[in-house]
Write a protein that holds these residues in place. Structure first.
Motif, PDB file in Angstrom:
ATOM      1  N   VAL A  52       0.849  -1.254   0.160  1.00 55.37           N
ATOM      2  CA  VAL A  52      -0.119   0.003   0.085  1.00 55.37           C
ATOM      3  C   VAL A  52       1.097   1.187  -0.019  1.00 55.37           C
ATOM      4  CG1 VAL A  52      -1.936   1.291   1.221  1.00 55.37           C
ATOM      5  CG2 VAL A  52      -1.735  -1.268   1.221  1.00 55.37           C
ATOM      6  N   TYR A  53       0.662   2.211  -0.881  1.00 55.47           N
ATOM      7  CA  TYR A  53       1.141   3.495  -1.092  1.00 55.47           C
ATOM      8  C   TYR A  53       0.337   4.407  -0.365  1.00 55.47           C
ATOM      9  CZ  TYR A  53       2.785   8.038  -2.739  1.00 55.47           C
ATOM     10  OH  TYR A  53       3.490   9.173  -2.813  1.00 55.47           O
ATOM     11  N   VAL A  54       0.870   5.254   0.708  1.00 55.41           N
ATOM     12  CA  VAL A  54       0.027   6.292   1.439  1.00 55.41           C
ATOM     13  C   VAL A  54       0.579   7.470   1.351  1.00 55.41           C
ATOM     14  CG1 VAL A  54      -0.739   6.679   3.795  1.00 55.41           C
ATOM     15  CG2 VAL A  54      -0.352   4.380   3.290  1.00 55.41           C
ATOM     16  N   GLY A  55       0.098   8.371   0.613  1.00 62.63           N
ATOM     17  CA  GLY A  55       0.265   9.758   0.368  1.00 62.63           C
ATOM     18  C   GLY A  55      -0.269  10.335  -0.732  1.00 62.63           C
ATOM     19  N   ALA A  56       0.350  11.473  -1.302  1.00 63.38           N
ATOM     20  CA  ALA A  56       0.174  12.108  -2.591  1.00 63.38           C
ATOM     21  C   ALA A  56       0.963  11.622  -3.489  1.00 63.38           C
ATOM     22  CB  ALA A  56       0.074  13.619  -2.376  1.00 63.38           C
ATOM     23  N   THR A  57       0.802  12.206  -4.658  1.00 60.19           N
ATOM     24  CA  THR A  57       1.520  11.738  -5.883  1.00 60.19           C
ATOM     25  C   THR A  57       3.159  12.382  -5.699  1.00 60.19           C
ATOM     26  OG1 THR A  57      -0.288  11.872  -7.449  1.00 60.19           O
ATOM     27  CG2 THR A  57       1.768  12.017  -8.371  1.00 60.19           C
ATOM     28  N   SER A  58       3.901  11.458  -5.808  1.00 58.12           N
ATOM     29  CA  SER A  58       5.469  11.705  -5.609  1.00 58.12           C
ATOM     30  C   SER A  58       6.423  10.715  -6.515  1.00 58.12           C
ATOM     31  CB  SER A  58       5.728  11.431  -4.103  1.00 58.12           C
ATOM     32  OG  SER A  58       5.794  10.361  -3.922  1.00 58.12           O
ATOM     33  N   GLU A  59       7.395  11.203  -6.238  1.00 61.48           N
ATOM     34  CA  GLU A  59       8.444  10.220  -6.825  1.00 61.48           C
ATOM     35  C   GLU A  59       8.379   8.550  -6.358  1.00 61.48           C
ATOM     36  OE1 GLU A  59      13.343   9.759  -8.062  1.00 61.48           O
ATOM     37  OE2 GLU A  59      12.672  11.773  -6.819  1.00 61.48           O
ATOM     38  N   LEU A  60       8.104   8.602  -4.931  1.00 66.59           N
ATOM     39  CA  LEU A  60       7.941   7.237  -4.710  1.00 66.59           C
ATOM     40  C   LEU A  60       6.922   6.492  -5.101  1.00 66.59           C
ATOM     41  CD1 LEU A  60       9.031   5.052  -2.496  1.00 66.59           C
ATOM     42  CD2 LEU A  60       7.539   6.267  -0.959  1.00 66.59           C
ATOM     43  N   LYS A  61       5.702   7.034  -5.533  1.00 67.16           N
ATOM     44  CA  LYS A  61       4.844   6.419  -6.120  1.00 67.16           C
ATOM     45  C   LYS A  61       5.090   6.018  -7.392  1.00 67.16           C
ATOM     46  CE  LYS A  61      -0.286   6.759  -6.838  1.00 67.16           C
ATOM     47  NZ  LYS A  61      -1.613   7.607  -7.063  1.00 67.16           N
ATOM     48  N   ALA A  62       5.947   6.757  -8.360  1.00 66.15           N
ATOM     49  CA  ALA A  62       6.275   6.516  -9.782  1.00 66.15           C
ATOM     50  C   ALA A  62       7.105   5.114  -9.498  1.00 66.15           C
ATOM     51  CB  ALA A  62       7.067   7.639 -10.213  1.00 66.15           C
ATOM     52  N   ASN A  63       7.927   5.157  -8.543  1.00 58.29           N
ATOM     53  CA  ASN A  63       8.738   3.780  -8.372  1.00 58.29           C
ATOM     54  C   ASN A  63       7.962   2.661  -7.885  1.00 58.29           C
ATOM     55  OD1 ASN A  63      11.151   5.626  -8.784  1.00 58.29           O
ATOM     56  ND2 ASN A  63      11.623   5.929  -6.532  1.00 58.29           N
ATOM     57  N   LEU A  64       6.907   2.877  -7.145  1.00 53.70           N
ATOM     58  CA  LEU A  64       6.099   1.855  -6.861  1.00 53.70           C
ATOM     59  C   LEU A  64       5.215   1.078  -7.970  1.00 53.70           C
ATOM     60  CD1 LEU A  64       4.902   0.169  -4.568  1.00 53.70           C
ATOM     61  CD2 LEU A  64       2.955   1.602  -4.402  1.00 53.70           C
ATOM     62  N   THR A  65       4.822   2.330  -8.845  1.00 52.90           N
ATOM     63  CA  THR A  65       3.993   1.929  -9.910  1.00 52.90           C
ATOM     64  C   THR A  65       5.105   1.011 -11.097  1.00 52.90           C
ATOM     65  OG1 THR A  65       2.613   3.859  -9.817  1.00 52.90           O
ATOM     66  CG2 THR A  65       2.739   2.888 -12.197  1.00 52.90           C
ATOM     67  N   ALA A  66       6.301   1.484 -11.121  1.00 51.37           N
ATOM     68  CA  ALA A  66       7.333   0.659 -12.042  1.00 51.37           C
ATOM     69  C   ALA A  66       7.691  -0.594 -11.541  1.00 51.37           C
ATOM     70  CB  ALA A  66       8.585   1.675 -11.990  1.00 51.37           C
ATOM     71  N   ALA A  67       7.620  -0.843 -10.269  1.00 48.42           N
ATOM     72  CA  ALA A  67       7.802  -2.134  -9.530  1.00 48.42           C
ATOM     73  C   ALA A  67       6.838  -2.932  -9.836  1.00 48.42           C
ATOM     74  CB  ALA A  67       8.292  -1.997  -8.042  1.00 48.42           C
ATOM     75  N   ALA A  68       5.406  -2.436  -9.847  1.00 49.44           N
ATOM     76  CA  ALA A  68       4.309  -3.081  -9.958  1.00 49.44           C
ATOM     77  C   ALA A  68       4.203  -3.582 -11.380  1.00 49.44           C
ATOM     78  CB  ALA A  68       2.895  -2.099  -9.486  1.00 49.44           C
ATOM     79  N   GLU A  69       4.734  -3.165 -12.243  1.00 50.13           N
ATOM     80  CA  GLU A  69       4.690  -3.609 -13.657  1.00 50.13           C
ATOM     81  C   GLU A  69       5.319  -5.006 -13.779  1.00 50.13           C
ATOM     82  OE1 GLU A  69       6.549  -0.765 -16.249  1.00 50.13           O
ATOM     83  OE2 GLU A  69       5.128   0.842 -16.000  1.00 50.13           O
ATOM     84  N   GLU A  70       6.256  -5.184 -12.845  1.00 54.40           N
ATOM     85  CA  GLU A  70       6.925  -6.531 -12.740  1.00 54.40           C
ATOM     86  C   GLU A  70       6.256  -7.520 -11.686  1.00 54.40           C
ATOM     87  OE1 GLU A  70      11.197  -8.577 -11.654  1.00 54.40           O
ATOM     88  OE2 GLU A  70      11.174  -6.344 -12.424  1.00 54.40           O
ATOM     89  N   LEU A  71       5.812  -7.048 -10.631  1.00 60.98           N
ATOM     90  CA  LEU A  71       5.540  -7.892  -9.299  1.00 60.98           C
ATOM     91  C   LEU A  71       4.200  -7.970  -9.439  1.00 60.98           C
ATOM     92  CD1 LEU A  71       8.156  -6.476  -7.194  1.00 60.98           C
ATOM     93  CD2 LEU A  71       8.346  -8.539  -8.211  1.00 60.98           C
ATOM     94  N   ILE A  72       3.286  -7.227 -10.383  1.00 59.11           N
ATOM     95  CA  ILE A  72       1.999  -7.734 -10.393  1.00 59.11           C
ATOM     96  C   ILE A  72       1.490  -8.978 -10.402  1.00 59.11           C
ATOM     97  CG2 ILE A  72       1.374  -7.240 -12.495  1.00 59.11           C
ATOM     98  CD1 ILE A  72      -0.914  -6.046  -9.643  1.00 59.11           C
ATOM     99  N   ILE A  73       2.385  -9.817 -11.084  1.00 62.46           N
ATOM    100  CA  ILE A  73       1.839 -11.196 -11.149  1.00 62.46           C
ATOM    101  C   ILE A  73       2.178 -12.158  -9.647  1.00 62.46           C
ATOM    102  CG2 ILE A  73       2.747 -11.227 -13.457  1.00 62.46           C
ATOM    103  CD1 ILE A  73       5.376 -12.371 -12.656  1.00 62.46           C
TER     104      ILE A  73
END
Length: 327
Positions: A52-73
């Motif tokens: 779970v990402y908590v907070g407003a839009t930031s660079e950390l959320k962009a990094n989480l989205t990039a990680a989710a592209e691979e780890l969503i499986i």
């Protein structure tokens, strides 16, 4: 699953529930939004592990989205505001990434945990659970060791239940000491471990596996108490317990021979005629090929006879040149 021209390969066990869960994860957004505390509690109760990402839009959320592209499986990813997350959760800074599992949560710290994607890969497994061959293979990608209690496939004996309780107790009560270096679980049956150690594993028993190099560790003596098990884990970490297996060249040759033996043994046992044909036919073809190559190779006498006509004209020309000089 194919989605937006991207192929997602299912890495889990071949069960109906596992495949349906995979389809549900991949078909939705990479990072799903939780808009209310009720939805947050529903996600927590429904899934064993979530990020779970908590907070407003930031660079950390962009990094989480990039990680989710691979780890969503592997796992679900969510985002929420601070108002949605329960106030009981202590968050000293925002934005933050939290991983929920085993009734508790872990907060990502970049300085201590390093790369976000690597941290999720290490922490996405429950603290203690039933491990199958697919999950065990995925654990090897994290670099952690895995302590397993090998049990019967069904109808656990008294020793199996005791071994299982011992591993679960160590995983729960000594989590702070060993969780960064070990996963904990139990396996029903020893088929996968038999292939790893190239032999018949004792059931019930304990084993620590290192899937990054196909190595493993066995207890040097009987384990009857929690103290014995902790001493075994400490010995693995400090090197006093000898590591077995590995992926060196001699070990690869042994593994190749073991794979051939385990493949052909059932064939000869169940269909000996077919087994003789599968082994004998390629050997016969290879023998005939080698025989023909040796038979058609010219001998030294034949080579001299073939060279003689080639040498004769050169000798005649040399003789004529000598005669001309003498004239």
């Amino acid at each position: 699953m194919l989605k937006n021209n991207v192929k997602y390969n299912y890495p889990g066990s071949r069960t109906k529930d596992g495949i349906l869960d995979f389809a549900d994860r991949v078909s939705g957004p990479l990072v799903r939004s939780l808009s209310s505390p009720r939805l947050f509690q529903h996600a927590i109760s429904r899934h064993d592990v979530i990020v779970v990402y908590v907070g407003a839009t930031s660079e950390l959320k962009a990094n989480l989205t990039a990680a989710a592209e691979e780890l969503i499986i592997h796992t679900y990813f969510f985002s929420a505001s601070r108002e949605v997350v329960p106030k009981e959760l202590t968050l000293t800074f925002l934005p933050a990434v939290l991983l929920f599992k085993d009734g508790t949560y872990f907060i990502y710290d970049e300085e201590q945990d390093g790369d976000l994607k690597s941290w999720i890969k290490r922490e996405r497994f429950p603290n203690f659970f039933l491990v199958d061959s697919y999950t065990l293979y995925a654990m090897g990608e994290s670099g952690k060791l895995v302590l397993l209690a090998l049990l019967e496939e069904r109808h656990f004996c008294e020793d199996s239940l005791r071994y299982k309780r011992l591993v679960e107790k160590v995983a729960t009560e000594h989590k702070e000491t060993y969780s960064r270096r070990f996963y904990f679980g139990f396996m029903e049956g020893s088929g996968y471990i038999d292939g790893l150690i190239m032999g018949q594993a004792v059931v019930p028993s304990f084993i620590v596996v290192n899937l990054s190099n196909d190595g493993y560790f066995l207890p040097p003596g009987p384990i009857e108490t929690e103290a014995h098990l902790l001493h075994f884990l400490d010995g693995v970490l400090d090197g006093s317990v000898e590591g077995l297996g590995g992926n060196g060249f001699p070990q690869r040759l042994r593994r190749a021979a073991y794979d051939i033996r385990t493949t052909l043994t059932p064939v000869f046992r169940d269909a000996p005629v077919l087994g003789c044909f599968l082994v004998g036919f390629p050997l016969t073809v290879g023998f005939i090929f080698c025989y023909l190559c040796v038979k058609n190779r010219p001998t030294s006498a034949e080579e001299e006879e073939e060279d003689a006509p080639l040498l004769a004209p050169s000798l005649q020309r040399k003789k004529r040149q000598i005669d001309k000089k003498s004239d």
